[in-house]
Design a protein around this motif. Structure first.
Motif, PDB file in Angstrom:
ATOM      1  N   ASP A  65       0.809  -1.220   0.000  1.00 41.18           N
ATOM      2  CA  ASP A  65       0.000   0.000   0.000  1.00 41.18           C
ATOM      3  C   ASP A  65       0.840   1.266   0.000  1.00 41.18           C
ATOM      4  N   SER A  66       2.143   1.119  -0.142  1.00 39.93           N
ATOM      5  CA  SER A  66       3.041   2.264  -0.095  1.00 39.93           C
ATOM      6  C   SER A  66       3.742   2.424  -1.435  1.00 39.93           C
ATOM      7  N   GLY A  67       4.197   3.635  -1.686  1.00 38.29           N
ATOM      8  CA  GLY A  67       5.067   3.868  -2.822  1.00 38.29           C
ATOM      9  C   GLY A  67       6.506   3.790  -2.352  1.00 38.29           C
ATOM     10  N   ALA A  68       7.432   3.784  -3.288  1.00 35.04           N
ATOM     11  CA  ALA A  68       8.857   3.780  -2.946  1.00 35.04           C
ATOM     12  C   ALA A  68       9.573   4.712  -3.909  1.00 35.04           C
ATOM     13  N   VAL A  69      10.299   5.671  -3.364  1.00 39.48           N
ATOM     14  CA  VAL A  69      11.062   6.593  -4.202  1.00 39.48           C
ATOM     15  C   VAL A  69      12.552   6.359  -3.994  1.00 39.48           C
ATOM     16  N   THR A  70      13.302   6.489  -5.052  1.00 41.90           N
ATOM     17  CA  THR A  70      14.736   6.219  -5.026  1.00 41.90           C
ATOM     18  C   THR A  70      15.467   7.319  -4.270  1.00 41.90           C
ATOM     19  N   ILE A  71      16.281   6.911  -3.310  1.00 40.98           N
ATOM     20  CA  ILE A  71      17.141   7.832  -2.566  1.00 40.98           C
ATOM     21  C   ILE A  71      18.552   7.806  -3.160  1.00 40.98           C
ATOM     22  N   GLU A  72      19.065   6.605  -3.393  1.00 40.84           N
ATOM     23  CA  GLU A  72      20.373   6.472  -4.036  1.00 40.84           C
ATOM     24  C   GLU A  72      20.459   5.123  -4.710  1.00 40.84           C
ATOM     25  N   MET A  73      21.366   5.061  -5.710  1.00 35.67           N
ATOM     26  CA  MET A  73      21.535   3.827  -6.473  1.00 35.67           C
ATOM     27  C   MET A  73      22.963   3.787  -7.000  1.00 35.67           C
ATOM     28  N   LYS A  74      23.580   2.628  -6.884  1.00 30.95           N
ATOM     29  CA  LYS A  74      24.921   2.433  -7.445  1.00 30.95           C
ATOM     30  C   LYS A  74      24.849   1.269  -8.409  1.00 30.95           C
ATOM     31  N   THR A  75      25.370   1.470  -9.604  1.00 25.85           N
ATOM     32  CA  THR A  75      25.292   0.453 -10.648  1.00 25.85           C
ATOM     33  C   THR A  75      26.684   0.103 -11.150  1.00 25.85           C
ATOM     34  N   SER A  76      26.895  -1.187 -11.361  1.00 28.74           N
ATOM     35  CA  SER A  76      28.120  -1.680 -11.995  1.00 28.74           C
ATOM     36  C   SER A  76      27.724  -2.471 -13.231  1.00 28.74           C
ATOM     37  N   PHE A  77      28.427  -2.220 -14.343  1.00 28.48           N
ATOM     38  CA  PHE A  77      28.166  -2.930 -15.590  1.00 28.48           C
ATOM     39  C   PHE A  77      29.271  -3.951 -15.823  1.00 28.48           C
ATOM     40  N   PHE A  78      28.880  -5.155 -16.243  1.00 24.88           N
ATOM     41  CA  PHE A  78      29.845  -6.235 -16.458  1.00 24.88           C
ATOM     42  C   PHE A  78      30.004  -6.587 -17.927  1.00 24.88           C
ATOM     43  N   ARG A  79      28.914  -6.614 -18.650  1.00 24.25           N
ATOM     44  CA  ARG A  79      28.954  -6.932 -20.085  1.00 24.25           C
ATOM     45  C   ARG A  79      27.732  -6.329 -20.754  1.00 24.25           C
ATOM     46  N   PRO A  80      27.742  -6.225 -22.064  1.00 21.38           N
ATOM     47  CA  PRO A  80      26.603  -5.623 -22.762  1.00 21.38           C
ATOM     48  C   PRO A  80      25.325  -6.447 -22.589  1.00 21.38           C
ATOM     49  N   GLY A  81      24.215  -5.739 -22.506  1.00 21.33           N
ATOM     50  CA  GLY A  81      22.916  -6.403 -22.462  1.00 21.33           C
ATOM     51  C   GLY A  81      22.417  -6.653 -23.872  1.00 21.33           C
ATOM     52  N   GLU A  82      22.135  -7.918 -24.156  1.00 23.33           N
ATOM     53  CA  GLU A  82      21.651  -8.303 -25.477  1.00 23.33           C
ATOM     54  C   GLU A  82      20.505  -9.293 -25.324  1.00 23.33           C
ATOM     55  N   GLY A  83      19.633  -9.321 -26.310  1.00 24.41           N
ATOM     56  CA  GLY A  83      18.515 -10.264 -26.298  1.00 24.41           C
ATOM     57  C   GLY A  83      17.424  -9.829 -25.333  1.00 24.41           C
ATOM     58  N   ARG A  84      16.679 -10.794 -24.822  1.00 16.82           N
ATOM     59  CA  ARG A  84      15.610 -10.519 -23.860  1.00 16.82           C
ATOM     60  C   ARG A  84      16.251 -10.352 -22.482  1.00 16.82           C
ATOM     61  N   LEU A  85      16.136  -9.158 -21.912  1.00 22.10           N
ATOM     62  CA  LEU A  85      16.752  -8.884 -20.615  1.00 22.10           C
ATOM     63  C   LEU A  85      15.827  -9.335 -19.489  1.00 22.10           C
ATOM     64  N   ARG A  86      16.436  -9.821 -18.411  1.00 23.69           N
ATOM     65  CA  ARG A  86      15.700 -10.245 -17.216  1.00 23.69           C
ATOM     66  C   ARG A  86      16.318  -9.535 -16.025  1.00 23.69           C
ATOM     67  N   ALA A  87      15.499  -8.761 -15.325  1.00 20.26           N
ATOM     68  CA  ALA A  87      15.962  -8.038 -14.131  1.00 20.26           C
ATOM     69  C   ALA A  87      15.325  -8.674 -12.911  1.00 20.26           C
ATOM     70  N   VAL A  88      16.149  -8.891 -11.878  1.00 16.46           N
ATOM     71  CA  VAL A  88      15.680  -9.500 -10.640  1.00 16.46           C
ATOM     72  C   VAL A  88      16.062  -8.573  -9.497  1.00 16.46           C
ATOM     73  N   GLY A  89      15.093  -8.249  -8.650  1.00 18.92           N
ATOM     74  CA  GLY A  89      15.347  -7.394  -7.498  1.00 18.92           C
ATOM     75  C   GLY A  89      15.013  -8.115  -6.215  1.00 18.92           C
ATOM     76  N   ARG A  90      15.753  -7.753  -5.147  1.00 22.66           N
ATOM     77  CA  ARG A  90      15.546  -8.405  -3.854  1.00 22.66           C
ATOM     78  C   ARG A  90      15.672  -7.377  -2.743  1.00 22.66           C
ATOM     79  N   LEU A  91      14.732  -7.427  -1.823  1.00 24.71           N
ATOM     80  CA  LEU A  91      14.776  -6.590  -0.634  1.00 24.71           C
ATOM     81  C   LEU A  91      15.757  -7.219   0.351  1.00 24.71           C
ATOM     82  N   LEU A  92      16.781  -6.472   0.741  1.00 29.35           N
ATOM     83  CA  LEU A  92      17.780  -6.983   1.683  1.00 29.35           C
ATOM     84  C   LEU A  92      17.407  -6.673   3.127  1.00 29.35           C
ATOM     85  N   HIS A  93      16.871  -5.466   3.356  1.00 34.61           N
ATOM     86  CA  HIS A  93      16.530  -5.029   4.711  1.00 34.61           C
ATOM     87  C   HIS A  93      15.556  -3.870   4.598  1.00 34.61           C
ATOM     88  N   ARG A  94      14.646  -3.769   5.571  1.00 35.76           N
ATOM     89  CA  ARG A  94      13.747  -2.627   5.570  1.00 35.76           C
ATOM     90  C   ARG A  94      13.516  -2.142   6.983  1.00 35.76           C
TER      91      ARG A  94
END
Length: 150
Positions: A65-94
């Motif tokens: 029932d709540s929204g979530a707004v981004t406070i900060e984000m750090k991204t690392s890229f390893f290789r190019p994204g090609e084809g059908r991309l699949r993103a998986v997210g996980r809550l570590l702590h709240r």
């Protein structure tokens, strides 16, 4: 599966919500020519948006029932994204007001393309649609259009 809240930008990009439960989210994206960079692979902004949205949904899945707004984000890229991309997210702590998450983007052959961590603030859902935006005024400034002298 439908996104629980309509997000026009996400709809425009063509994200497909596959999982949204128990602190986890999964989103798929079929790459189209307009989502590619000059090397003809996923534009970094597409991967970062995928990560942002999937981590926010992982955070929201435990407080639907709540929204979530981004406070900060750090991204690392390893290789190019090609084809059908699949993103998986996980809550570590709240906490009552914050969520700490991680996300991964995998390419069409299952290879890890990007990883991110993100911090999100839980917020009440705000009314959408036709609402007036008012200028932010200082209490001591009766004429907001006039320059304030020191």
């Amino acid at each position: 599966m439908q996104f629980p809240v309509p997000i026009p930008f996400v709809d425009h990009l063509g994200f497909e919500l596959v999982r949204f439960a128990d602190g986890q989210a999964e989103i798929h994206l079929d790459l189209r020519p307009e989502l590619l960079n000059s090397f003809m692979v996923a534009h970094g902004g597409v991967s970062m948006t995928l990560l942002d949205v999937v981590m926010a949904h992982a955070a929201r899945s435990s407080v639907p029932d709540s929204g979530a707004v981004t406070i900060e984000m750090k991204t690392s890229f390893f290789r190019p994204g090609e084809g059908r991309l699949r993103a998986v997210g996980r809550l570590l702590h709240r906490t009552a007001t914050m969520a700490f998450t991680e996300g991964h983007v995998y390419g069409g052959h299952g290879e890890l393309c990007a990883h991110a961590t993100g911090t999100f603030k839980y917020v009440k859902r705000l009314p959408a649609g036709r609402r007036a935006i008012k200028a932010l005024n200082r209490r001591d400034d009766p004429e907001p259009s006039q320059p304030h002298e020191p």
